[in-house]
Scaffold this motif. Structure first.
Motif, mmCIF file in Angstrom:
data_model
loop_
_atom_site.group_PDB
_atom_site.id
_atom_site.type_symbol
_atom_site.label_atom_id
_atom_site.label_comp_id
_atom_site.label_asym_id
_atom_site.label_seq_id
_atom_site.Cartn_x
_atom_site.Cartn_y
_atom_site.Cartn_z
ATOM 1 N N PHE A 179 7.573 -1.598 -12.189
ATOM 2 C CA PHE A 179 8.418 -2.695 -12.664
ATOM 3 C C PHE A 179 8.225 -3.910 -11.760
ATOM 4 N N ILE A 180 7.662 -4.989 -12.306
ATOM 5 C CA ILE A 180 7.345 -6.175 -11.510
ATOM 6 C C ILE A 180 8.585 -7.063 -11.465
ATOM 7 N N ALA A 181 9.542 -6.669 -10.626
ATOM 8 C CA ALA A 181 10.836 -7.349 -10.611
ATOM 9 C C ALA A 181 10.730 -8.799 -10.153
ATOM 10 N N SER A 182 9.737 -9.108 -9.313
ATOM 11 C CA SER A 182 9.631 -10.462 -8.770
ATOM 12 C C SER A 182 8.791 -11.396 -9.628
ATOM 13 N N ASP A 183 8.269 -10.903 -10.748
ATOM 14 C CA ASP A 183 7.456 -11.747 -11.629
ATOM 15 C C ASP A 183 8.319 -12.834 -12.263
ATOM 16 N N LEU A 184 7.797 -14.049 -12.298
ATOM 17 C CA LEU A 184 8.570 -15.176 -12.820
ATOM 18 C C LEU A 184 8.940 -14.983 -14.284
ATOM 19 N N GLY A 185 8.003 -14.468 -15.078
ATOM 20 C CA GLY A 185 8.286 -14.240 -16.486
ATOM 21 C C GLY A 185 9.345 -13.181 -16.696
ATOM 22 N N VAL A 186 9.299 -12.139 -15.889
ATOM 23 C CA VAL A 186 10.324 -11.089 -15.976
ATOM 24 C C VAL A 186 11.680 -11.636 -15.575
ATOM 25 N N GLY B 213 2.538 -8.409 -1.298
ATOM 26 C CA GLY B 213 3.958 -8.134 -1.451
ATOM 27 C C GLY B 213 4.254 -7.328 -2.694
ATOM 28 N N PRO B 214 5.534 -7.213 -3.043
ATOM 29 C CA PRO B 214 5.949 -6.378 -4.184
ATOM 30 C C PRO B 214 5.307 -6.784 -5.506
ATOM 31 N N TRP B 215 5.114 -8.097 -5.751
ATOM 32 C CA TRP B 215 4.529 -8.534 -7.025
ATOM 33 C C TRP B 215 3.142 -7.933 -7.213
ATOM 34 N N THR B 216 2.332 -7.974 -6.173
ATOM 35 C CA THR B 216 0.976 -7.432 -6.263
ATOM 36 C C THR B 216 0.988 -5.913 -6.322
ATOM 37 N N VAL B 217 1.799 -5.285 -5.471
ATOM 38 C CA VAL B 217 1.858 -3.822 -5.454
ATOM 39 C C VAL B 217 2.277 -3.284 -6.815
ATOM 40 N N ASP B 218 3.339 -3.837 -7.391
ATOM 41 C CA ASP B 218 3.819 -3.342 -8.684
ATOM 42 C C ASP B 218 2.853 -3.678 -9.813
ATOM 43 N N GLY B 219 2.220 -4.850 -9.724
ATOM 44 C CA GLY B 219 1.245 -5.199 -10.755
ATOM 45 C C GLY B 219 0.041 -4.274 -10.740
ATOM 46 N N LEU C 78 -1.546 -0.317 -0.114
ATOM 47 C CA LEU C 78 -1.472 -1.720 -0.527
ATOM 48 C C LEU C 78 -0.378 -2.460 0.243
ATOM 49 N N ASP C 79 0.774 -1.841 0.315
ATOM 50 C CA ASP C 79 1.921 -2.477 0.954
ATOM 51 C C ASP C 79 1.674 -2.749 2.439
ATOM 52 N N ALA C 80 0.787 -1.952 3.049
ATOM 53 C CA ALA C 80 0.504 -2.113 4.475
ATOM 54 C C ALA C 80 -0.461 -3.258 4.768
ATOM 55 N N LEU C 81 -1.128 -3.778 3.733
ATOM 56 C CA LEU C 81 -2.094 -4.856 3.953
ATOM 57 C C LEU C 81 -1.368 -6.197 4.092
ATOM 58 N N PRO C 82 -1.780 -7.038 5.034
ATOM 59 C CA PRO C 82 -1.113 -8.342 5.207
ATOM 60 C C PRO C 82 -1.312 -9.237 3.994
#
Length: 493
Positions: free
Chosen positions: A434-441, A416-422, A409-413
């Motif tokens: 852990f979706i650290a970059s999520d706005l709600g988090v 980013g981290p939000w999608t990978v962690d989600g 997943l991370d290698a696909l253009p």
């Protein structure tokens, strides 16, 4: 510990292990209401299949075959855990042990050795135990002829069906049906072109219903999912056809109504429903761990038993997460609904307003620009992601290697981290995602005076491991988003 759990009839350990009683020849769950046997007469088994392999029959009082599954298989990412998830998804019944080995990338002999060493039974025996439970559900909840039940449960012959049911339940199939009919066990049968089955999905209490079902409903794709008559309903694509599932939360179980085009998909449908609403979680262990943190303690005490809202289809979830990048939940639902209407498979819903199953990845790999009302870079990401899912270079199936999936997943253009962690949290089932970059988090972390990024955040949340995906649910719950509550019944039915 096992003996203490049996003596106290502790339901928290149901599914973790099984108790074989040598003097009676039966096996039970730890919470069996019968008088606990003498310790000298007990043998503990790590799986129902192991107890059955040793010659024990299922207890008729506590029905150990119907206990919640072990939470261990959704916690771990090793070979045995991946094998167990695939067995639960019906791979051995469909493709045999060789098919299981191909999916996992190991030899059949090595998989059999590893699984037997830990579970006390071979993959074939584990699949047999699963077939027996499927057969029991069909016998007791439908009016299907027993020959059709045998076929639907995956048995190769009527004789093996009869022998297995008799060996596991110490009761012939016809006797099981007679007893169920006398108890008015429930309805089942054909509804138009659909086979209808009703059953109870057990879980370990406590269970925070609103946060789980509220999330599924708030993010539901119109036409594919809905909240109707107090139940979350959705269309599902299965190996032999489509299904509609309706899940209604009750005090000690989730009531499931399933409409299947092919009854051979019953086992898979149940497995995916359990994964969707995280029914095999161990809330006592998770809550006890998170409660030790002073930030999370009041959140856990306010809503114990939170679950992670997952998915019935990892590929669908990944595509929907890309559609939802940097836009509102409402806009993401609109995008997904348009794709479902244009590229999904039409269905005739027997009990509600569902119209389509979500499109397969191959159908979206070459989707034209006019059907993707979003920036060009995200359109490209959707197409590349769909192509990777379609050709198998990205595996998000129940037996996926979590590390390999994250790397792919991370290698696909555009991902980013939000999608990978989600995706790791909701499609792969990684309990520590852990979706650290999520706005709600991030908003919740700020409210509690915690760092929101970098090494400081990693250090501050290290104590939450390995349950950070559940910590995310508590952080989300501290906000006012619609995912935290069930919809108004009158407005939604």
């Amino acid at each position: 510990m096992c003996l203490a759990a049996v003596r106290s009839r502790d339901a928290r350990f149901d599914g973790w292990f099984f108790t074989g009683v040598r003097t009676t020849g039966i096996y039970c769950r730890p919470s069996c209401p019968a008088t606990p046997p003498k310790a000298a007469n007990i043998t503990f088994y790590p799986s129902a299949a192991a107890a059955q392999t040793a010659g024990f029959r299922a207890c008729k009082r506590c029905r150990p075959d119907a206990s919640p599954g072990s939470p261990e298989w959704n916690l771990r990412a090793d070979l045995v855990a991946r094998a167990m998830r695939l067995i639960g998804d019906g791979v051995v019944d469909r493709d045999g042990v060789q098919g299981l080995a191909r999916r996992l990338g190991y030899s059949a002999r090595q998989i059999e050795r590893e699984v037997r060493a830990e579970l006390g039974a071979t993959p074939v025996a584990l699949a047999r135990a699963q077939r027996a439970q499927t057969a029991r559900v069909l016998i007791e909840t439908t009016t299907l002829p027993l020959s059709d039940v045998a076929h639907a449960a995956g048995f190769g012959s009527i004789r093996s069906f009869n022998d297995t049911v008799q060996a596991v339940f110490a009761t012939a199939p016809r006797q099981l049906r007679s007893r169920a009919a006398a108890a008015d066990a429930g309805a089942g049968g054909l509804t138009g072109a659909w086979h209808h089955v009703s059953l109870r999905l057990p879980f370990r209490t406590p269970f925070a219903v609103e946060g789980l079902f509220g999330h599924l409903v708030a993010t539901a794709v119109p036409g594919v999912e809905e909240w109707h008559d107090g139940a979350y309903r959705r269309a599902v694509r299965l190996p032999h056809g489509f299904a509609v599932v309706a899940l209604r939360p009750e005090s000690d179980h989730v009531a499931a109504r399933l409409w299947l085009q092919d009854l051979r998909d019953l086992t898979v449908a149940v497995s995916r429903c359990r994964f969707l609403v995280d029914l095999d979680a161990d809330p006592w262990a998770i809550d006890a761990h998170l409660r030790a943190d002073p930030v999370l303690r009041p959140l856990v005490e306010a809503q114990p038993g939170r679950r992670v809202p997952r998915t019935v289809d990892g590929a669908e979830l990944a595509i929907r997460m890309v559609l939802g990048q940097q836009i509102s939940t409402r806009a993401a639902r609109t995008h997904a609904a348009r794709l479902a209407t244009s590229y999904g498979s039409p269905i005739q819903d027997p009990g509600g307003g569902l119209t389509h199953a979500f499109p397969e990845p191959a159908a979206l790999a070459d989707i034209p620009d006019e059907h993707l009302a979003m920036p060009a870079s995200r359109r490209r990401t959707v197409r590349i992601l769909a192509a990777a899912l379609a050709d198998g270079s990205l595996d998000l199936s129940p037996g996926a290697d979590w590390g390999a999936a994250r790397a792919a997943l991370d290698a696909l253009p555009g991902i980013g981290p939000w999608t990978v962690d989600g995706v790791a949290m909701r499609a792969l089932g990684d309990p520590d995602a852990f979706i650290a970059s999520d706005l709600g988090v991030r908003a919740a972390l700020k409210r509690f005076g915690m760092p929101v990024a970098g090494a400081a955040l990693q250090q501050a949340t290290a104590a939450w491991r390995p349950w950070r995906a559940y910590a995310v649910q508590h952080l989300w719950a501290s906000g006012s988003h619609d995912i935290n509550r069930l919809p108004n019944q009158e407005a939604s039915s």
